[in-house]
Motif scaffolding. Structure first.
Motif, PDB file in Angstrom:
ATOM      1  N   PHE A 128       1.472   1.680  -3.816  1.00  0.00           N
ATOM      2  CA  PHE A 128       0.322   1.520  -4.698  1.00  0.00           C
ATOM      3  C   PHE A 128      -0.535   2.783  -4.665  1.00  0.00           C
TER       4      PHE A 128
ATOM      5  N   GLY B 113      -2.933   3.372  -6.838  1.00  0.00           N
ATOM      6  CA  GLY B 113      -4.273   3.107  -7.339  1.00  0.00           C
ATOM      7  C   GLY B 113      -4.383   3.283  -8.838  1.00  0.00           C
TER       8      GLY B 113
ATOM      9  N   VAL C 228      -5.019  -2.322  -1.218  1.00  0.00           N
ATOM     10  CA  VAL C 228      -6.189  -1.499  -1.513  1.00  0.00           C
ATOM     11  C   VAL C 228      -5.835  -0.035  -1.338  1.00  0.00           C
TER      12      VAL C 228
ATOM     13  N   ARG D  67     -11.455  -1.381  -9.832  1.00  0.00           N
ATOM     14  CA  ARG D  67     -12.057  -0.197  -9.187  1.00  0.00           C
ATOM     15  C   ARG D  67     -13.449  -0.576  -8.707  1.00  0.00           C
TER      16      ARG D  67
ATOM     17  N   PHE E 126      -0.752  -7.385 -14.615  1.00  0.00           N
ATOM     18  CA  PHE E 126      -1.567  -7.169 -13.418  1.00  0.00           C
ATOM     19  C   PHE E 126      -2.744  -6.295 -13.783  1.00  0.00           C
TER      20      PHE E 126
ATOM     21  N   GLU F  38       3.116   1.040 -13.906  1.00  0.00           N
ATOM     22  CA  GLU F  38       3.908   0.782 -15.110  1.00  0.00           C
ATOM     23  C   GLU F  38       5.210   1.573 -15.063  1.00  0.00           C
TER      24      GLU F  38
ATOM     25  N   LEU G 259      -2.849   2.631 -12.819  1.00  0.00           N
ATOM     26  CA  LEU G 259      -2.065   1.727 -13.644  1.00  0.00           C
ATOM     27  C   LEU G 259      -0.755   2.375 -14.098  1.00  0.00           C
TER      28      LEU G 259
ATOM     29  N   SER H 139      -9.492   1.020  -5.106  1.00  0.00           N
ATOM     30  CA  SER H 139      -8.709   0.402  -6.175  1.00  0.00           C
ATOM     31  C   SER H 139      -7.936  -0.760  -5.570  1.00  0.00           C
ATOM     32  N   VAL H 140      -8.049  -1.914  -6.178  1.00  0.00           N
ATOM     33  CA  VAL H 140      -7.383  -3.101  -5.638  1.00  0.00           C
ATOM     34  C   VAL H 140      -6.379  -3.625  -6.663  1.00  0.00           C
ATOM     35  N   PHE H 141      -5.153  -3.801  -6.190  1.00  0.00           N
ATOM     36  CA  PHE H 141      -4.112  -4.353  -7.059  1.00  0.00           C
ATOM     37  C   PHE H 141      -4.323  -5.854  -7.198  1.00  0.00           C
TER      38      PHE H 141
ATOM     39  N   ALA I 237      -9.208  -2.392 -14.841  1.00  0.00           N
ATOM     40  CA  ALA I 237      -8.178  -1.914 -15.775  1.00  0.00           C
ATOM     41  C   ALA I 237      -7.049  -2.920 -15.723  1.00  0.00           C
ATOM     42  N   GLU I 238      -6.511  -3.251 -16.876  1.00  0.00           N
ATOM     43  CA  GLU I 238      -5.452  -4.248 -16.797  1.00  0.00           C
ATOM     44  C   GLU I 238      -4.308  -3.990 -17.757  1.00  0.00           C
ATOM     45  N   SER I 239      -3.115  -4.404 -17.292  1.00  0.00           N
ATOM     46  CA  SER I 239      -1.950  -4.441 -18.166  1.00  0.00           C
ATOM     47  C   SER I 239      -1.689  -5.919 -18.430  1.00  0.00           C
TER      48      SER I 239
ATOM     49  N   GLU J 108      -2.902  -9.314  -9.165  1.00  0.00           N
ATOM     50  CA  GLU J 108      -2.007 -10.017 -10.080  1.00  0.00           C
ATOM     51  C   GLU J 108      -2.867 -10.805 -11.063  1.00  0.00           C
TER      52      GLU J 108
ATOM     53  N   ILE K  26      -6.017  -3.610 -12.093  1.00  0.00           N
ATOM     54  CA  ILE K  26      -6.508  -2.839 -10.965  1.00  0.00           C
ATOM     55  C   ILE K  26      -8.029  -2.853 -11.041  1.00  0.00           C
TER      56      ILE K  26
ATOM     57  N   GLU L 134       1.507  -9.381  -5.765  1.00  0.00           N
ATOM     58  CA  GLU L 134       0.786  -8.972  -4.566  1.00  0.00           C
ATOM     59  C   GLU L 134       1.580  -9.258  -3.308  1.00  0.00           C
TER      60      GLU L 134
ATOM     61  N   GLU M  31       0.802  -1.227   0.000  1.00  0.00           N
ATOM     62  CA  GLU M  31       0.000   0.000   0.000  1.00  0.00           C
ATOM     63  C   GLU M  31       0.830   1.270   0.000  1.00  0.00           C
TER      64      GLU M  31
END
Lengths: 437, 148
Positions: free
Chosen positions: A379, A381, B70, B50, B46, A387, A383, B11-13, B41-43, B15, B48, A411, A376
């Motif tokens: 992060f 929030g 989070v 929302r 990983f 990146e 992308l 927003s949750v990371f 949303a994705e790469s 994998e 994210i 994670e 956290e």
């Protein structure tokens, strides 16, 4: 006398020579190097106690740390006036290790490099493209002197500038290539990208590859793509540089044991293992003057074979190096230490140094991945920032390791859960070997 | 306006790992948290997720406890007519005010209205709300999401 005559000595003649040289070396280090005198005294051994080659095992081991502890010249057995060359490691994991050569040592080194190159009958008329690094690394100059002494033309191209290397190899009609096996493959790939045919547009007939462990797959790929005969060379700067062992036309690695006396020991107990068993390779130098080493632990895992080779050489054979006893990773010929990776990660603010290094084989090439936990604190929030973090880390790692590493963001806590806390390295290449490749 | 209209989005990371989304949604289900709006949303490696949920505090706490990363952020939502140009008029207002949209997602709720959620840079949030409100767009109060 041919420079490689010693490769064919009768066993008893060779052993008599080894014993004489061992006695000389032990006496030299006892009288000239305080470190060894103290170690021998601790072990209760005097030079005159060495009466047979079997007595070698009574002598204490020397380890890399001993070289570091006596940085820079504490282990030299000659005054500095007699030293004509000094090489050094990069010192990434501490003090660098320094190795020095007298004029005599340079002659020995040149001789063993000639013997290496003679495995592929290199001589006048050959153009040797030498893409090993020149400088403090022993590879470049080691090959250079050996090839020159054989009367071959040497192109001292060193590493990098791949397209220019290819141009020189083509224009100068190189017949012999010297570099790491993964670089040889890279050269071929770039040649193909440039629309060149490695076999038709070049004239390579032999290659001398080393400085990294190469799987049979990689060796085959290199020889197939270039259409050349693959020769392997093994060495380490502490012992002399390249030129400790080299493979013959049958692919068997022969140790130049009239100069370097090998043993295989159990890495934990230090006990000498019988012939054919896998263990840590240990060398005692028999002819070195500036920096003789007694029972130097290479940390390389291999085996020794005594039975004669089809090529007619009588000197001992060693198996392919299957791994290392310490945590150093060799990835595409580049030494990588987990501490270097950690260093890069900790430079990024807020990043927990929770990481795992994963080395894998993609086809025949080594692939390095660094898995980093996202928590956290880093992060945000979005992308884009993740990146960016990933790219920044990849760039920093490339700058520090001189190697491309792929960063994978994972994670939190996933790393501990799956492989325990202290495990920083997952080498899947080893796994592949064990699965019977 | 921010205190009145800002909506908490999680927003949750994530994998790209098999079953990970299932685990997450299962945790929310078992905690009795209702997802009111979501976008993924994705790469390549990983993603994210929302989420706008009826109980952001609770959702955040159960997800963190389960080991998810989070982050809470503030977004705003508007209600527009579900017809051509609905989305356009909001985007136009923000663009004319030189406010960059980080991302947006939309819901068409079966009636004649559509709900649009906008994430803009935090420092522009207050101004973005004013701009759309002045432009005659109805902002949706958090209570719409929270009291399901």
């Amino acid at each position: 006398m041919k420079p490689n005559a010693a490769d064919y000595y009768a066993r008893e003649d060779l052993e008599a020579l080894q014993l004489r040289r061992l006695k000389e070396t032990v006496a030299r280090v006892y009288h000239l190097v305080t470190f060894y005198r103290h170690k021998f005294e601790e072990a209760g051994i005097k030079p005159e106690d060495i009466r047979s080659l079997e007595d070698l095992r009574r002598l204490p081991f020397t380890v890399k740390q001993d070289l570091r502890d006596h940085y820079p010249f504490g282990l030299l057995a000659v005054p500095l006036e007699q030293v004509v060359r000094i090489h050094s490691s990069s010192g990434t994991t501490g003090k660098p290790t320094v190795v020095a050569y007298t004029e005599h040592d340079m002659r020995v080194w040149t001789e063993v490099m000639m013997r290496t190159l003679l495995m592929g009958r290199v001589g006048p008329g050959d153009v040797v493209h030498n893409a090993y690094g020149y400088g403090l690394f022993t590879g470049g100059l080691g090959f250079h002197y050996g090839a020159e002494a054989l009367g071959a033309a040497v192109v001292p191209s060193s590493v990098g500038f791949t397209k220019r290397q290819l141009m020189l190899m083509r224009d100068f009609r190189a017949t012999v290539l010297c570099c790491t096996p993964s670089y040889a493959l890279h050269l071929a790939e770039v040649a193909q990208e440039e629309g060149l045919d490695p076999q038709k547009d070049f004239r390579l007939r032999a290659g001398f590859f080393g400085a990294e462990p190469a799987s049979p797959g990689l060796r085959q790929a290199v020889s197939e793509v270039w259409g050349l005969k693959y020769f392997e060379c093994y060495g380490l700067s502490e012992i002399i540089g390249p030129g400790v062992a080299a493979s013959c036309e049958y692919g068997e690695l022969h140790i130049f044991e009239d100069h370097f006396l090998p043993e295989i020991i159990h890495p934990e107990t230090g006990e000498v293992l019988p012939e054919g068993e896998e263990g840590e390779l240990v060398f005692t130098t028999l002819t070195k003057q500036a920096l003789p080493l007694i029972r130097y632990r290479t940390r390389d895992i291999s085996r020794l074979y005594r039975e004669p080779c089809r090529c007619g050489r009588t000197i001992l054979r060693m198996g392919r190096v299957v791994g290392r006893t310490d945590d150093m990773l060799i990835v595409s010929g580049v030494n990588v230490f987990p501490s270097q990776v950690e260093h890069v990660l900790t430079k990024v603010e807020g990043l927990t140094p929770n990481y795992v290094i994963v080395v894998d084989k993609k086809g025949v090439l080594d692939v390095l991945e660094v898995w980093v936990e996202v928590d956290e604190r880093i992060f945000t929030g979005d992308l884009g920032s993740l990146e960016n973090l990933k790219h920044k880390l990849e760039e920093e790692l490339a700058n520090h390791l001189f190697l491309r590493a792929r960063v994978k963001l994972v994670e939190p806590k996933t790393l501990e859960r799956s492989m325990g806390k202290a495990k920083r390295v997952i080498d899947r290449r080893e796994l592949e070997e064990k699965l019977g490749r | 306006m921010r205190s009145q209209y800002a909506i908490k989005q999680l927003s949750v990371f994530l994998e790209n790992r098999k079953g990970r989304l299932k685990e997450l949604t299962e945790i929310l289900y078992q905690a009795g948290v209702n997802i009111r709006a979501l976008a993924l949303a994705e790469s390549a490696e990983f993603g994210i997720l929302r989420l706008v949920v009826d109980n952001p505090e609770k959702a955040r706490s159960v997800l963190s406890k389960a080991g998810f990363t989070v982050k809470e952020q503030e977004v705003f939502a508007v209600e527009v007519e579900d017809r051509p140009g609905g989305f356009y008029q909001v985007v136009k207002l923000l663009a004319e005010a030189d406010i960059n949209i980080d991302y947006t997602y939309a819901f068409v709720g079966g009636g004649e209205k559509a709900i649009l959620i906008f994430k803009v840079p935090d420092e522009d949030l207050e101004r973005a709300m004013e701009v759309v409100a002045r432009g005659g767009i109805r902002l949706v109060e958090p209570i719409f999401f929270y009291s399901s």
